[in-house]
Write an enzyme that holds these catalytic residues in place. Structure first.
Site, PDB file in Angstrom:
ATOM      1  N   PRO A  25      39.540  36.642  47.455  1.00  0.00           N
ATOM      2  CA  PRO A  25      39.875  36.021  46.299  1.00  0.00           C
ATOM      3  C   PRO A  25      40.989  36.954  45.587  1.00  0.00           C
ATOM      4  CG  PRO A  25      37.665  37.082  46.382  1.00  0.00           C
ATOM      5  CD  PRO A  25      38.379  36.886  47.796  1.00  0.00           C
ATOM      6  N   GLN A  99      34.873  31.261  43.839  1.00  0.00           N
ATOM      7  CA  GLN A  99      34.299  32.632  43.352  1.00  0.00           C
ATOM      8  C   GLN A  99      33.943  32.771  42.013  1.00  0.00           C
ATOM      9  OE1 GLN A  99      36.144  36.484  42.518  1.00  0.00           O
ATOM     10  NE2 GLN A  99      35.368  37.338  44.360  1.00  0.00           N
ATOM     11  N   TYR A 181      32.790  44.066  37.287  1.00  0.00           N
ATOM     12  CA  TYR A 181      32.515  42.878  36.650  1.00  0.00           C
ATOM     13  C   TYR A 181      31.096  42.921  36.435  1.00  0.00           C
ATOM     14  CZ  TYR A 181      37.398  41.729  37.530  1.00  0.00           C
ATOM     15  OH  TYR A 181      38.622  42.125  37.667  1.00  0.00           O
ATOM     16  N   GLY A 317      44.107  39.909  51.445  1.00  0.00           N
ATOM     17  CA  GLY A 317      44.527  39.525  50.045  1.00  0.00           C
ATOM     18  C   GLY A 317      46.146  39.444  49.892  1.00  0.00           C
TER      19      GLY A 317
END
Length: 359
Positions: A25, A99, A181, A317
């Protein structure tokens, strides 16, 4: 010489992937007005040769928005927008999961909708700044400490977003419990100073993550639910005392839920500074289902990790960002495109859908 297992099929729960190369992600900031669009569908469709694509972080509610141009999954327009991307991936035989990313305190009101609030486990402001299209760089907001009612609401927002993801055609969801997060903020000792059952001990700090994950897996099936963790990552002003105790407890609780996969970001060299915590060895011991590992792998190190059973799959990534045909390039030993960091978070096709495929 036989082909590496990296290019062979694998099952992530009920998600049948054609190879073990996963697109990690990555925030790309192309969702104008927080709604997925045709450009995003082209981007994901280009990369459908990955065994599994994990979408960029998607806000489960307006309170979860924190960055500029982040897509959501809490409105009909967003559901319809995401159908373009899932259709594009499926048309090429790919698989894609959503996600779910609630940023918690890592937010600016300038990037949020009217009426949204910045929530966190404790009212502790994150150090640092974030880009906003409206006012340039802005300091993070001072968050509201989540009450029990806020926690219950947040869990239901994850559930609603997960159901919306399935409606939008995603093959499953990944809960973003990494990178500083909201779920990670509950885990970390510097961001969670609560004195109730959601703070203090490793068991209590893990409670929100476990409750969110169980609620989502109950709603859409554990075989379509994955989770991402990042032990040792201090991104977004995160620090954790006794990380081994926390991640061992959390991972063993997650193992009871029979999830489709565990996605672990391994910080190179970090475990050597934390006595006795070997990410590759310990997570394998704690977690029985598929493990996806991310650690700046190249072709050779990825093949070695999978062939040696250190990991079941590898996520990439920036290599997938710059190489839509990364699987084919790895298999054939072709040269890779170089990612352009200046266009990672801009708003158009440059540095997004214009990276060339191999001739």
């Amino acid at each position: 010489m036989s082909e590496s297992k990296l290019y062979t099929p694998i099952s992530f729960g009920s998600i049948e992937a054609k190879n073990r190369m996963v697109m990690a992600p990555m925030t790309r900031s192309r969702a104008i007005n927080n709604i997925p669009n045709d450009l995003m569908a082209e981007y994901y469709g280009q990369r459908a040769s990955a065994g599994l694509l994990i979408s960029e972080g998607i806000a489960p509610s307006k309170n979860g928005l924190g960055y500029a141009r982040i897509p959501g999954l809490y409105s009909e327009a967003q559901i319809e927008g995401w159908k373009k991307s899932t259709d594009a991936v499926h048309a090429k035989g790919g698989k894609i999961v959503a996600q779910l990313m609630h940023v918690g305190r890592v937010a600016s009101a300038h990037n949020m909708e009217e009426g949204a609030e910045v929530w966190a486990p404790s009212p502790i402001k994150a150090e640092g700044q974030v880009w906003t299209d409206k006012a340039g760089m802005q300091s993070y907001e001072h968050p509201v400490e989540m009450t029990k009612e806020h926690i219950a609401i947040a869990i239901q927002e994850y559930v609603a977003a997960a159901k919306n993801a399935i409606e939008a055609g995603f093959d499953g969801v990944e809960i973003h419990s990494a990178s500083g997060y909201l779920p990670n903020q509950f885990l970390a000792t510097n961001t969670n100073q609560r004195t109730d059952e959601y703070g203090g001990s490793a068991e209590n700090r893990s409670r929100f993550v476990v409750e969110v994950t169980k609620a989502v897996s109950d709603a859409i099936g554990s075989d379509r639910t994955g989770i991402k963790l990042s032990p040792g990552m201090e991104f977004n002003d995160i620090k954790m005392e006794n990380p081994k105790e926390t991640f061992e407890h959390l991972t063993k609780e997650l193992a009871k839920l029979d999830l489709s996969y565990l996605h672990v970001v391994r910080i190179p060299g970090w475990e050597q500074s934390d006595a006795g915590f070997d990410v590759m060895k310990d997570f394998r011991a704690w977690y029985p289902n598929a493990i996806i590992l991310n650690c700046a792998f190249d072709k050779e190190s990825a093949e070695t990790a999978v062939d040696g059973s250190s990991s079941d799959a590898i996520s990439f990534g920036s290599k997938f960002l710059a190489n839509p045909d990364l699987v084919e390039r790895f298999k054939n030993g072709w040269e890779l495109n170089t990612p352009d960091q200046a266009t990672f978070y801009t708003a158009d096709e440059k540095g997004y859908t214009d990276y060339p495929f191999h001739a």
